[in-house]
Scaffold this motif. Structure first.
Motif, PDB file in Angstrom:
ATOM      1  N   ILE A  51      79.970  39.545  36.252  1.00 47.49           N
ATOM      2  CA  ILE A  51      80.629  38.294  36.644  1.00 47.49           C
ATOM      3  C   ILE A  51      81.787  37.985  35.700  1.00 47.49           C
ATOM      4  O   ILE A  51      82.883  37.621  36.137  1.00 47.49           O
ATOM      5  N   VAL A  52      81.557  38.151  34.413  1.00 52.64           N
ATOM      6  CA  VAL A  52      82.610  37.896  33.426  1.00 52.64           C
ATOM      7  C   VAL A  52      83.789  38.835  33.669  1.00 52.64           C
ATOM      8  O   VAL A  52      84.952  38.405  33.644  1.00 52.64           O
ATOM      9  N   ALA A  53      83.502  40.097  33.928  1.00 60.09           N
ATOM     10  CA  ALA A  53      84.573  41.067  34.189  1.00 60.09           C
ATOM     11  C   ALA A  53      85.338  40.688  35.456  1.00 60.09           C
ATOM     12  O   ALA A  53      86.575  40.762  35.499  1.00 60.09           O
ATOM     13  N   ALA A  54      84.613  40.272  36.494  1.00 62.13           N
ATOM     14  CA  ALA A  54      85.264  39.897  37.753  1.00 62.13           C
ATOM     15  C   ALA A  54      86.121  38.646  37.580  1.00 62.13           C
ATOM     16  O   ALA A  54      87.215  38.548  38.143  1.00 62.13           O
ATOM     17  N   LEU A  55      85.632  37.684  36.825  1.00 59.94           N
ATOM     18  CA  LEU A  55      86.382  36.451  36.619  1.00 59.94           C
ATOM     19  C   LEU A  55      87.611  36.661  35.729  1.00 59.94           C
ATOM     20  O   LEU A  55      88.627  35.993  35.904  1.00 59.94           O
ATOM     21  N   SER A  56      87.508  37.566  34.777  1.00 59.95           N
ATOM     22  CA  SER A  56      88.639  37.783  33.871  1.00 59.95           C
ATOM     23  C   SER A  56      89.630  38.796  34.423  1.00 59.95           C
ATOM     24  O   SER A  56      90.752  38.897  33.922  1.00 59.95           O
ATOM     25  N   SER A  57      89.288  39.497  35.481  1.00 58.88           N
ATOM     26  CA  SER A  57      90.162  40.513  36.062  1.00 58.88           C
ATOM     27  C   SER A  57      91.488  39.932  36.566  1.00 58.88           C
ATOM     28  O   SER A  57      92.544  40.500  36.275  1.00 58.88           O
ATOM     29  N   PRO A  58      91.499  38.829  37.314  1.00 61.29           N
ATOM     30  CA  PRO A  58      92.793  38.286  37.753  1.00 61.29           C
ATOM     31  C   PRO A  58      93.698  37.870  36.587  1.00 61.29           C
ATOM     32  O   PRO A  58      94.915  38.092  36.640  1.00 61.29           O
ATOM     33  N   GLN A  59      93.113  37.311  35.542  1.00 66.56           N
ATOM     34  CA  GLN A  59      93.928  36.913  34.385  1.00 66.56           C
ATOM     35  C   GLN A  59      94.542  38.148  33.723  1.00 66.56           C
ATOM     36  O   GLN A  59      95.693  38.134  33.317  1.00 66.56           O
ATOM     37  N   ARG A  60      93.733  39.216  33.601  1.00 64.11           N
ATOM     38  CA  ARG A  60      94.258  40.448  33.002  1.00 64.11           C
ATOM     39  C   ARG A  60      95.385  41.023  33.854  1.00 64.11           C
ATOM     40  O   ARG A  60      96.385  41.499  33.332  1.00 64.11           O
ATOM     41  N   ALA A  61      95.200  40.980  35.168  1.00 68.22           N
ATOM     42  CA  ALA A  61      96.232  41.492  36.063  1.00 68.22           C
ATOM     43  C   ALA A  61      97.512  40.669  35.930  1.00 68.22           C
ATOM     44  O   ALA A  61      98.626  41.213  35.921  1.00 68.22           O
ATOM     45  N   LEU A  62      97.378  39.348  35.816  1.00 72.71           N
ATOM     46  CA  LEU A  62      98.535  38.474  35.657  1.00 72.71           C
ATOM     47  C   LEU A  62      99.253  38.771  34.347  1.00 72.71           C
ATOM     48  O   LEU A  62     100.479  38.913  34.315  1.00 72.71           O
ATOM     49  N   VAL A  63      98.519  38.879  33.273  1.00 73.88           N
ATOM     50  CA  VAL A  63      99.108  39.166  31.962  1.00 73.88           C
ATOM     51  C   VAL A  63      99.788  40.527  31.981  1.00 73.88           C
ATOM     52  O   VAL A  63     100.906  40.695  31.480  1.00 73.88           O
ATOM     53  N   SER A  64      99.136  41.501  32.578  1.00 71.05           N
ATOM     54  CA  SER A  64      99.710  42.846  32.672  1.00 71.05           C
ATOM     55  C   SER A  64     101.000  42.810  33.482  1.00 71.05           C
ATOM     56  O   SER A  64     102.006  43.439  33.104  1.00 71.05           O
ATOM     57  N   GLY A  65     100.992  42.092  34.589  1.00 72.23           N
ATOM     58  CA  GLY A  65     102.196  41.979  35.423  1.00 72.23           C
ATOM     59  C   GLY A  65     103.329  41.301  34.678  1.00 72.23           C
ATOM     60  O   GLY A  65     104.493  41.721  34.765  1.00 72.23           O
ATOM     61  N   LEU A  66     103.020  40.235  33.945  1.00 69.30           N
ATOM     62  CA  LEU A  66     104.047  39.532  33.165  1.00 69.30           C
ATOM     63  C   LEU A  66     104.620  40.433  32.068  1.00 69.30           C
ATOM     64  O   LEU A  66     105.813  40.399  31.792  1.00 69.30           O
ATOM     65  N   ASP A  67     103.766  41.234  31.438  1.00 73.25           N
ATOM     66  CA  ASP A  67     104.238  42.175  30.414  1.00 73.25           C
ATOM     67  C   ASP A  67     105.200  43.186  31.019  1.00 73.25           C
ATOM     68  O   ASP A  67     106.249  43.516  30.432  1.00 73.25           O
ATOM     69  N   GLN A  68     104.864  43.708  32.176  1.00 76.00           N
ATOM     70  CA  GLN A  68     105.734  44.696  32.834  1.00 76.00           C
ATOM     71  C   GLN A  68     107.068  44.072  33.219  1.00 76.00           C
ATOM     72  O   GLN A  68     108.130  44.679  33.073  1.00 76.00           O
ATOM     73  N   LEU A  69     107.026  42.833  33.712  1.00 75.60           N
ATOM     74  CA  LEU A  69     108.239  42.123  34.078  1.00 75.60           C
ATOM     75  C   LEU A  69     109.116  41.893  32.852  1.00 75.60           C
ATOM     76  O   LEU A  69     110.335  42.087  32.901  1.00 75.60           O
ATOM     77  N   ALA A  70     108.480  41.515  31.729  1.00 74.72           N
ATOM     78  CA  ALA A  70     109.229  41.294  30.491  1.00 74.72           C
ATOM     79  C   ALA A  70     109.861  42.596  30.008  1.00 74.72           C
ATOM     80  O   ALA A  70     111.020  42.601  29.544  1.00 74.72           O
ATOM     81  N   GLU A  71     109.164  43.706  30.134  1.00 78.89           N
ATOM     82  CA  GLU A  71     109.720  45.005  29.723  1.00 78.89           C
ATOM     83  C   GLU A  71     110.915  45.377  30.591  1.00 78.89           C
ATOM     84  O   GLU A  71     111.920  45.888  30.091  1.00 78.89           O
ATOM     85  N   GLN A  72     110.806  45.134  31.895  1.00 80.64           N
ATOM     86  CA  GLN A  72     111.924  45.438  32.792  1.00 80.64           C
ATOM     87  C   GLN A  72     113.153  44.625  32.432  1.00 80.64           C
ATOM     88  O   GLN A  72     114.278  45.128  32.429  1.00 80.64           O
ATOM     89  N   LYS A  73     112.938  43.356  32.134  1.00 79.61           N
ATOM     90  CA  LYS A  73     114.059  42.478  31.774  1.00 79.61           C
ATOM     91  C   LYS A  73     114.703  42.949  30.472  1.00 79.61           C
ATOM     92  O   LYS A  73     115.928  42.945  30.351  1.00 79.61           O
ATOM     93  N   GLN A  74     113.898  43.379  29.519  1.00 79.71           N
ATOM     94  CA  GLN A  74     114.441  43.866  28.245  1.00 79.71           C
ATOM     95  C   GLN A  74     115.241  45.135  28.473  1.00 79.71           C
ATOM     96  O   GLN A  74     116.301  45.332  27.885  1.00 79.71           O
ATOM     97  N   GLN A  75     114.747  46.015  29.323  1.00 76.49           N
ATOM     98  CA  GLN A  75     115.464  47.260  29.610  1.00 76.49           C
ATOM     99  C   GLN A  75     116.785  46.972  30.309  1.00 76.49           C
ATOM    100  O   GLN A  75     117.805  47.608  30.050  1.00 76.49           O
ATOM    101  N   GLN A  76     116.804  46.000  31.232  1.00 70.28           N
ATOM    102  CA  GLN A  76     118.044  45.643  31.937  1.00 70.28           C
ATOM    103  C   GLN A  76     119.047  45.031  30.964  1.00 70.28           C
ATOM    104  O   GLN A  76     120.234  45.304  31.052  1.00 70.28           O
ATOM    105  N   GLU A  77     118.565  44.236  30.023  1.00 71.67           N
ATOM    106  CA  GLU A  77     119.465  43.620  29.046  1.00 71.67           C
ATOM    107  C   GLU A  77     120.059  44.659  28.111  1.00 71.67           C
ATOM    108  O   GLU A  77     121.197  44.578  27.690  1.00 71.67           O
ATOM    109  N   GLN A  78     119.277  45.683  27.778  1.00 74.77           N
ATOM    110  CA  GLN A  78     119.760  46.732  26.891  1.00 74.77           C
ATOM    111  C   GLN A  78     120.804  47.595  27.594  1.00 74.77           C
ATOM    112  O   GLN A  78     121.720  48.108  26.967  1.00 74.77           O
ATOM    113  N   LEU A  79     120.683  47.756  28.888  1.00 77.41           N
ATOM    114  CA  LEU A  79     121.650  48.534  29.633  1.00 77.41           C
ATOM    115  C   LEU A  79     122.976  47.802  29.753  1.00 77.41           C
ATOM    116  O   LEU A  79     124.032  48.406  29.865  1.00 77.41           O
ATOM    117  N   LEU A  80     122.961  46.516  29.749  1.00 72.37           N
ATOM    118  CA  LEU A  80     124.188  45.740  29.902  1.00 72.37           C
ATOM    119  C   LEU A  80     124.891  45.656  28.605  1.00 72.37           C
ATOM    120  O   LEU A  80     125.588  45.860  27.911  1.00 72.37           O
TER     121      LEU A  80
END
Length: 182
Positions: free
Chosen positions: A153-182
C-alpha cells in the motif's frame, strides 16, 4: 541426578520434582544412555538458556512425583535410565534442542514421550512437535504477513509522487540542455 539415600532425601527429591513439574509448560522423557558428562552438561546449558532444564531421576521417584496429577500418563514412558526435560516458556524449543542435540551427537537415545497441555505425547508426537516452528518464528511470520500488504500500500501510494518528481526532474534537465544550446 537427584541424590537418593534416606527416606527424607527421597521425599525431598519427589517434592523438588513436583515443584519443577508444576511450573512446566512441557515435560519430555528421554533416554540419556551413551551421553558423556560433558555432553549432558552442554545439553543442560542449552536448555537453561531457553528457560528449560534437564534432570536425571529414578523412575520410582518420578512416578511418585506425578502420581495423582494430570501428568500421571507420563509414567508409561518411564522405563530404563530416564532424564526429564522440563520447559517453562516456549513448548517447542526444548523439543527442538533435544532432538537436534541427540541427532548431532549420533546417539541412539530417544525421546520416549512427553506431556503438553494436559495430554500425554507419544514418541512420534514429540518428533512431530520438534518440526513445528517456535513462537518467535511464528511471531516473525505473523508480523511479516501483516507488514507485506502494508508495504504494498505504501509503495502504491508513493508511486504517483515518485513519478511526478521523476517527470519534473526530466523536464528540468531538458530545460537546462536547451538553455546550454542557446
Amino acid at each position: 541426578m537427584l541424590t537418593v539415600g534416606s527416606l527424607a532425601q527421597k521425599k525431598e527429591s519427589v517434592q523438588a520434582l513436583q515443584e519443577k513439574l508444576k511450573d512446566s509448560s512441557i515435560a519430555l522423557v528421554l533416554d540419556y544412555r551413551g551421553l558423556s558428562v560433558h555432553e549432558m552438561t552442554t545439553m543442560r546449558r542449552e536448555l537453561y538458556k531457553n528457560d528449560a532444564d534437564l534432570t536425571v531421576a529414578k523412575n520410582t521417584l518420578l512416578k511418585r512425583a506425578i502420581k495423582g496429577t494430570e501428568m500421571e500418563p507420563l509414567s508409561e514412558a518411564l522405563q530404563g535410565p530416564t532424564a526429564i526435560a522440563i520447559g517453562r516458556a516456549d513448548q517447542v524449543v526444548p523439543v527442538k534442542i533435544l532432538k537436534e542435540y541427540l541427532k548431532k551427537n549420533k546417539k541412539q537415545n530417544e525421546l520416549r514421550g512427553g506431556f503438553l497441555d494436559g495430554k500425554f505425547l507419544s514418541a512420534k508426537e514429540v518428533e512431530a512437535l520438534a518440526d513445528l516452528p517456535s513462537f518467535d518464528e511464528l511471531r516473525a511470520k505473523l508480523v511479516g504477513g501483516i507488514a507485506s500488504p502494508l508495504n504494498g500500500i505504501v509503495a502504491a501510494l508513493s508511486s504517483p509522487q515518485r513519478a511526478l518528481v521523476s517527470g519534473l526532474d526530466q523536464l528540468a534537465e531538458q530545460k537546462q540542455q536547451q538553455e546550454q544550446l542557446l
